[in-house]
Design an enzyme around this catalytic site. Structure first.
Site, PDB file in Angstrom:
ATOM      1  CG  HIS A  20      -1.742   1.259   1.296  1.00  0.00           C
ATOM      2  ND1 HIS A  20      -2.930   1.375   0.617  1.00  0.00           N
ATOM      3  CD2 HIS A  20      -1.535   2.456   1.903  1.00  0.00           C
ATOM      4  CE1 HIS A  20      -3.431   2.577   0.811  1.00  0.00           C
ATOM      5  NE2 HIS A  20      -2.603   3.260   1.584  1.00  0.00           N
ATOM      6  CG  ASP A  76     -12.000   3.759   5.915  1.00  0.00           C
ATOM      7  OD1 ASP A  76     -11.523   4.610   6.689  1.00  0.00           O
ATOM      8  OD2 ASP A  76     -11.671   3.661   4.723  1.00  0.00           O
ATOM      9  NE  ARG A 135      -9.930  10.692   8.659  1.00  0.00           N
ATOM     10  CZ  ARG A 135      -9.096   9.846   8.063  1.00  0.00           C
ATOM     11  NH1 ARG A 135      -9.516   8.658   7.650  1.00  0.00           N
ATOM     12  NH2 ARG A 135      -7.849  10.165   7.863  1.00  0.00           N
ATOM     13  CB  SER A 151      -8.504   5.156   7.272  1.00  0.00           C
ATOM     14  OG  SER A 151      -8.893   5.196   5.936  1.00  0.00           O
ATOM     15  CE  LYS A 194      -9.224   2.142   3.374  1.00  0.00           C
ATOM     16  NZ  LYS A 194      -9.314   3.497   2.877  1.00  0.00           N
TER      17      LYS A 194
HETATM   18  N1  URA Z   1      -5.886   6.711   2.586  1.00  0.00           N
HETATM   19  C1  URA Z   1      -6.879   6.075   3.257  1.00  0.00           C
HETATM   20  O1  URA Z   1      -7.385   5.046   2.815  1.00  0.00           O
HETATM   21  N2  URA Z   1      -7.292   6.621   4.411  1.00  0.00           N
HETATM   22  C2  URA Z   1      -6.776   7.744   4.935  1.00  0.00           C
HETATM   23  O2  URA Z   1      -7.195   8.158   5.982  1.00  0.00           O
HETATM   24  C3  URA Z   1      -5.744   8.406   4.219  1.00  0.00           C
HETATM   25  C4  URA Z   1      -5.310   7.856   3.045  1.00  0.00           C
END
Ligand code: URA
Length: 426
Positions: free
Chosen positions: A85, A164, A171, A186, A190
């Site tokens: 990621h 999320d 947010r 967050s 995932k």
């Molecule tokens: N990417 C995400 O998936 N969540 C965040 O809070 C920031 C970047």
């Protein structure tokens, strides 16, 4: 479960207190059911923004986000699974190269990706510039492709950590994105729900990243590494520089073309170095002792890329869209390039049409920027610095107006760029 009062939960956090596991579980579940209002959740997010979450609070917060949706089970495949990621950068096409590369070395790479928003591009937007390619796969299709090809890049289904999605949207409009516990939970909710057994986090730091200092990047990286480890996912973070764009191409089809170049053993050094560096960590995490550089150079990684595209109905031999309106930005003086500002280049590519301002917007496949110089290059007046591509004159003008001073030129030699900064293992 006992019902809490949303106002009590907010005031505990506002006053610097610690939320119990039950309070966190209640507030996230009640928010998901629509019983805690957006304005109350916004206040709680702002309280977390200022006062943080302790390790136990963060663990529970992340667990509840995972539990809000499905958790994929990738056990039983014949290869170990490992994913990457990136926290997002300009010209970051690494996933397109890394997933097939690591698969060509013997691992399975399940990359559930997103679309771009603002100045950073999204992996799905890039791949969608390939005619026919489809981002949506069922869980069974994804599993089958992991087994047969070894690499899948597809859209993260709505079923993964759905709370999320609601929180992230909130947010975004309440100024609470840049909080280390909120970003960590967050991202990691995932990735853990996706079912990968190992994970490398590419944490970008610099002008074009949303984390600007190495200290914050270290903190974010170690928080995410701890969350992964606590959930049984072998996790390592690599801090990488995002001061100037990665490679030369910034824009969807332009980045696919550059990725193919790297997959064929050519391409810009920084893209190759970062891809190989991340591949080495991924392979080490799953105990595979193969040299990824050799797999780029002998065509194996490119062959897996072609299979990965075909498996999702894309044509790897098709011509990619090209934007017809083009302009070139020239140097106004002689000297040494001191900075190529990734943020400014990213914003210019976005204005040219390569990115979107709102989730609903579409993107241009052909628009973008080719960066023709890098920091430290000696240049002459009149030398081309950027090529700009857009689908119409209006976008071209917007991009040209934004890219203005993205390059600064001086007389001093510029510091040598380092792409791989620090590895964080705990
Ligand atoms: N990417 C995400 O998936 N969540 C965040 O809070 C920031 C970047």
């Amino acid at each position: 479960m006992t019902a809490f009062s949303a106002v009590d939960v907010i005031t505990i956090k506002r006053d610097g207190g610690t939320l119990s596991n039950d309070a966190i579980t209640w507030v996230l579940e009640a928010y998901d059911r629509g019983e805690v209002a957006d304005e109350q959740m916004s206040a709680l997010l702002m309280a977390i923004f200022f006062n943080g979450l302790g390790p136990q609070e963060l663990l529970t917060w992340t667990d509840r986000m995972i539990a809000s949706g499905e958790r994929l089970d990738l056990h039983g495949l014949s290869r170990p699974t490992v994913d990457k990621h990136s926290t997002g950068g300009v010209g970051d096409k690494i996933s397109l190269i890394l997933a097939p590369l690591v698969a060509s070395c013997g691992a399975a790479v399940p990359q559930l990706s997103g679309r771009g928003l603002g100045h950073t591009g999204g992996t799905l937007d890039k791949l969608e510039s390939i005619p026919g390619w489809r981002a949506f796969l069922t869980n069974d299709e994804m599993r089958d492709q992991l087994e047969s090809v070894g690499a899948v890049i597809c859209a993260a289904g709505a079923g993964l950590a759905p709370v999320d999605k609601k929180l992230y949207a909130l947010r975004d409009v309440t100024g609470t994105v840049e909080s280390i516990p909120l970003i960590s939970s967050s991202i990691m909710s995932k990735k853990i729900a996706e079912g990968t057994h190992a994970l490398v986090l590419d944490v970008k730091v610099g002008r074009g990243a949303f984390i600007k200092t190495i200290e914050r990047a270290r903190e974010l990286a170690s928080t995410m590494v701890a969350l992964g480890t606590q959930h049984g996912v072998a996790t390592v973070a690599q801090l990488t520089s995002m001061d100037q764009p990665l490679g030369r191409a910034v824009g969807n089809a332009l980045e696919v073309l550059e990725s193919v170049d790297v997959l064929q053993g050519r391409g810009p050094n920084d893209v190759r170095e970062l891809t190989i560096g991340l591949a080495e960590i991924m392979l080490e995490l799953v105990g595979i002792d193969v040299d990824p550089a050799a797999k780029l150079d002998d065509g194996s990684a490119y062959e897996v890329f072609r299979q990965m595209i075909k498996a999702q109905d894309g044509d790897p031999d098709a011509e990619l869209p090209v934007a017809v309106h083009k302009d070139v930005v020239l140097a106004s003086r002689d000297g040494v390039v001191q900075t190529v500002d990734a943020l400014k280049v990213g914003v210019a590519a976005w204005r040219l049409g390569a990115g979107r301002a709102r989730k609903e917007d579409s993107v241009s496949a052909g628009a973008g920027v080719m960066c023709l110089v890098r920091e430290g290059d000696r240049i002459e007046v009149g030398q081309p610095l950027f090529e700009l591509f857009a689908d119409d004159e209006e976008h071209l003008t917007r991009g040209r107006d934004t890219i203005g001073d993205a390059v600064t030129v001086g007389d001093e030699p510029a510091a040598q760029e380092r792409i791989l900064l620090e590895k964080i293992t705990k």
